[in-house]
Motif scaffolding. Structure first.
Motif, PDB file in Angstrom:
ATOM      1  N   MET A  72      -5.856  -1.774   0.048  1.00 30.14           N
ATOM      2  CA  MET A  72      -5.363  -2.453  -1.161  1.00 30.14           C
ATOM      3  C   MET A  72      -4.071  -1.806  -1.656  1.00 30.14           C
ATOM      4  O   MET A  72      -3.196  -2.483  -2.190  1.00 30.14           O
ATOM      5  CB  MET A  72      -6.414  -2.396  -2.267  1.00 30.14           C
ATOM      6  CG  MET A  72      -7.566  -3.340  -2.095  1.00 30.14           C
ATOM      7  SD  MET A  72      -8.798  -3.129  -3.394  1.00 30.14           S
ATOM      8  CE  MET A  72      -7.905  -3.718  -4.815  1.00 30.14           C
ATOM      9  N   PHE A  73      -3.953  -0.503  -1.485  1.00 32.69           N
ATOM     10  CA  PHE A  73      -2.765   0.204  -1.933  1.00 32.69           C
ATOM     11  C   PHE A  73      -1.596  -0.029  -0.980  1.00 32.69           C
ATOM     12  O   PHE A  73      -0.463  -0.229  -1.404  1.00 32.69           O
ATOM     13  CB  PHE A  73      -3.069   1.699  -2.045  1.00 32.69           C
ATOM     14  CG  PHE A  73      -1.922   2.526  -2.542  1.00 32.69           C
ATOM     15  CD1 PHE A  73      -1.429   2.349  -3.819  1.00 32.69           C
ATOM     16  CD2 PHE A  73      -1.352   3.482  -1.740  1.00 32.69           C
ATOM     17  CE1 PHE A  73      -0.373   3.109  -4.293  1.00 32.69           C
ATOM     18  CE2 PHE A  73      -0.297   4.253  -2.206  1.00 32.69           C
ATOM     19  CZ  PHE A  73       0.190   4.058  -3.478  1.00 32.69           C
ATOM     20  N   ALA A  74      -1.872  -0.032   0.324  1.00 36.82           N
ATOM     21  CA  ALA A  74      -0.795  -0.072   1.317  1.00 36.82           C
ATOM     22  C   ALA A  74      -0.182  -1.461   1.489  1.00 36.82           C
ATOM     23  O   ALA A  74       1.035  -1.580   1.605  1.00 36.82           O
ATOM     24  CB  ALA A  74      -1.319   0.431   2.651  1.00 36.82           C
ATOM     25  N   PHE A  75      -0.984  -2.503   1.533  1.00 36.66           N
ATOM     26  CA  PHE A  75      -0.447  -3.823   1.849  1.00 36.66           C
ATOM     27  C   PHE A  75       0.528  -4.359   0.810  1.00 36.66           C
ATOM     28  O   PHE A  75       1.605  -4.840   1.173  1.00 36.66           O
ATOM     29  CB  PHE A  75      -1.572  -4.815   2.130  1.00 36.66           C
ATOM     30  CG  PHE A  75      -2.017  -4.787   3.555  1.00 36.66           C
ATOM     31  CD1 PHE A  75      -1.305  -5.465   4.524  1.00 36.66           C
ATOM     32  CD2 PHE A  75      -3.122  -4.052   3.934  1.00 36.66           C
ATOM     33  CE1 PHE A  75      -1.687  -5.430   5.850  1.00 36.66           C
ATOM     34  CE2 PHE A  75      -3.518  -4.003   5.260  1.00 36.66           C
ATOM     35  CZ  PHE A  75      -2.800  -4.691   6.230  1.00 36.66           C
ATOM     36  N   VAL A  97      -0.386  -4.622  -9.456  1.00 30.92           N
ATOM     37  CA  VAL A  97      -1.745  -4.488  -9.981  1.00 30.92           C
ATOM     38  C   VAL A  97      -2.724  -4.175  -8.856  1.00 30.92           C
ATOM     39  O   VAL A  97      -3.574  -3.287  -8.968  1.00 30.92           O
ATOM     40  CB  VAL A  97      -2.161  -5.773 -10.732  1.00 30.92           C
ATOM     41  CG1 VAL A  97      -3.613  -5.707 -11.142  1.00 30.92           C
ATOM     42  CG2 VAL A  97      -1.276  -5.987 -11.932  1.00 30.92           C
ATOM     43  N   VAL A  98      -2.594  -4.902  -7.741  1.00 32.90           N
ATOM     44  CA  VAL A  98      -3.485  -4.664  -6.600  1.00 32.90           C
ATOM     45  C   VAL A  98      -3.267  -3.258  -6.046  1.00 32.90           C
ATOM     46  O   VAL A  98      -4.225  -2.557  -5.695  1.00 32.90           O
ATOM     47  CB  VAL A  98      -3.259  -5.737  -5.505  1.00 32.90           C
ATOM     48  CG1 VAL A  98      -4.033  -5.402  -4.248  1.00 32.90           C
ATOM     49  CG2 VAL A  98      -3.658  -7.101  -6.021  1.00 32.90           C
ATOM     50  N   ALA A  99      -2.015  -2.820  -5.980  1.00 34.87           N
ATOM     51  CA  ALA A  99      -1.731  -1.482  -5.478  1.00 34.87           C
ATOM     52  C   ALA A  99      -2.331  -0.406  -6.381  1.00 34.87           C
ATOM     53  O   ALA A  99      -2.898   0.574  -5.893  1.00 34.87           O
ATOM     54  CB  ALA A  99      -0.223  -1.280  -5.349  1.00 34.87           C
ATOM     55  N   MET A 100      -2.225  -0.580  -7.688  1.00 36.58           N
ATOM     56  CA  MET A 100      -2.801   0.405  -8.603  1.00 36.58           C
ATOM     57  C   MET A 100      -4.333   0.401  -8.531  1.00 36.58           C
ATOM     58  O   MET A 100      -4.958   1.454  -8.622  1.00 36.58           O
ATOM     59  CB  MET A 100      -2.336   0.161 -10.039  1.00 36.58           C
ATOM     60  CG  MET A 100      -0.893   0.565 -10.269  1.00 36.58           C
ATOM     61  SD  MET A 100      -0.524   2.256  -9.795  1.00 36.58           S
ATOM     62  CE  MET A 100      -1.193   3.140 -11.167  1.00 36.58           C
ATOM     63  N   LEU A 101      -4.925  -0.777  -8.370  1.00 36.33           N
ATOM     64  CA  LEU A 101      -6.383  -0.828  -8.183  1.00 36.33           C
ATOM     65  C   LEU A 101      -6.785  -0.129  -6.889  1.00 36.33           C
ATOM     66  O   LEU A 101      -7.801   0.577  -6.838  1.00 36.33           O
ATOM     67  CB  LEU A 101      -6.873  -2.271  -8.183  1.00 36.33           C
ATOM     68  CG  LEU A 101      -6.949  -2.950  -9.538  1.00 36.33           C
ATOM     69  CD1 LEU A 101      -7.308  -4.428  -9.369  1.00 36.33           C
ATOM     70  CD2 LEU A 101      -7.962  -2.268 -10.418  1.00 36.33           C
ATOM     71  N   GLY A 102      -6.007  -0.328  -5.846  1.00 37.77           N
ATOM     72  CA  GLY A 102      -6.279   0.366  -4.582  1.00 37.77           C
ATOM     73  C   GLY A 102      -6.165   1.863  -4.719  1.00 37.77           C
ATOM     74  O   GLY A 102      -6.968   2.620  -4.172  1.00 37.77           O
ATOM     75  N   LEU A 103      -5.155   2.307  -5.471  1.00 37.96           N
ATOM     76  CA  LEU A 103      -4.998   3.737  -5.718  1.00 37.96           C
ATOM     77  C   LEU A 103      -6.183   4.279  -6.508  1.00 37.96           C
ATOM     78  O   LEU A 103      -6.707   5.360  -6.211  1.00 37.96           O
ATOM     79  CB  LEU A 103      -3.694   3.995  -6.467  1.00 37.96           C
ATOM     80  CG  LEU A 103      -3.360   5.442  -6.782  1.00 37.96           C
ATOM     81  CD1 LEU A 103      -3.193   6.236  -5.501  1.00 37.96           C
ATOM     82  CD2 LEU A 103      -2.112   5.528  -7.623  1.00 37.96           C
TER      83      LEU A 103
END
Length: 134
Positions: A53-56, A68-74
């Motif tokens: 989720m963070f990388a894509f 938002v998706v990247a921060m949730l992945g983090l």
């Protein structure tokens, strides 16, 4: 302590009986301290999902919701890392350079400073990269 025994159990991972003398046998009753598959599976699964989720969004810049998706992945990756650290601590593992739990030794401040600086740099880079998505 008898030869062949360690504080965590016997040296021999296959057998638990250690012959001390010809007439005397010591048996270790405690199970060996290691992480089990049921402890590792959710940690590895959450870490994999969170890192994807963070990388894509960061790699492919997927629209307005990417930050938002990247921060949730983090967040999910960080939770999995914390869960892994707590599970490892529960079975008796320690971080490299730090004393064993209950040993009474004080941790070296340089090792602690290195861990804090590394984590701080990684968090700063991640937040900076996500902030650049906007």
């Amino acid at each position: 302590m008898a030869p062949g025994l360690t504080p965590d159990g016997p040296d021999d991972a296959v057998g638990t009986a250690v012959v001390v003398d010809a007439d005397e046998v010591e048996v270790e009753l405690r199970p060996q301290r290691r992480l089990r598959i049921w402890q590792l599976a959710p940690i590895v699964g959450l870490a994999a999902v969170g890192s994807l989720m963070f990388a894509f969004p960061l790699a492919f810049g997927s629209g307005d919701g990417g930050a938002v998706v990247a921060m949730l992945g983090l967040l999910i990756s960080s939770c999995a890392a914390g869960w892994g650290v707590m599970a490892a601590r529960k079975v008796g593992h320690t971080w490299p350079g730090l004393p064993a739990r209950g040993s009474g030794e004080r941790p070296d401040w340089r090792v602690l400073a290195l861990y804090v600086a590394t984590i701080g740099a990684l968090v700063a880079l991640a937040v900076w990269r996500v902030a650049r998505l906007r």
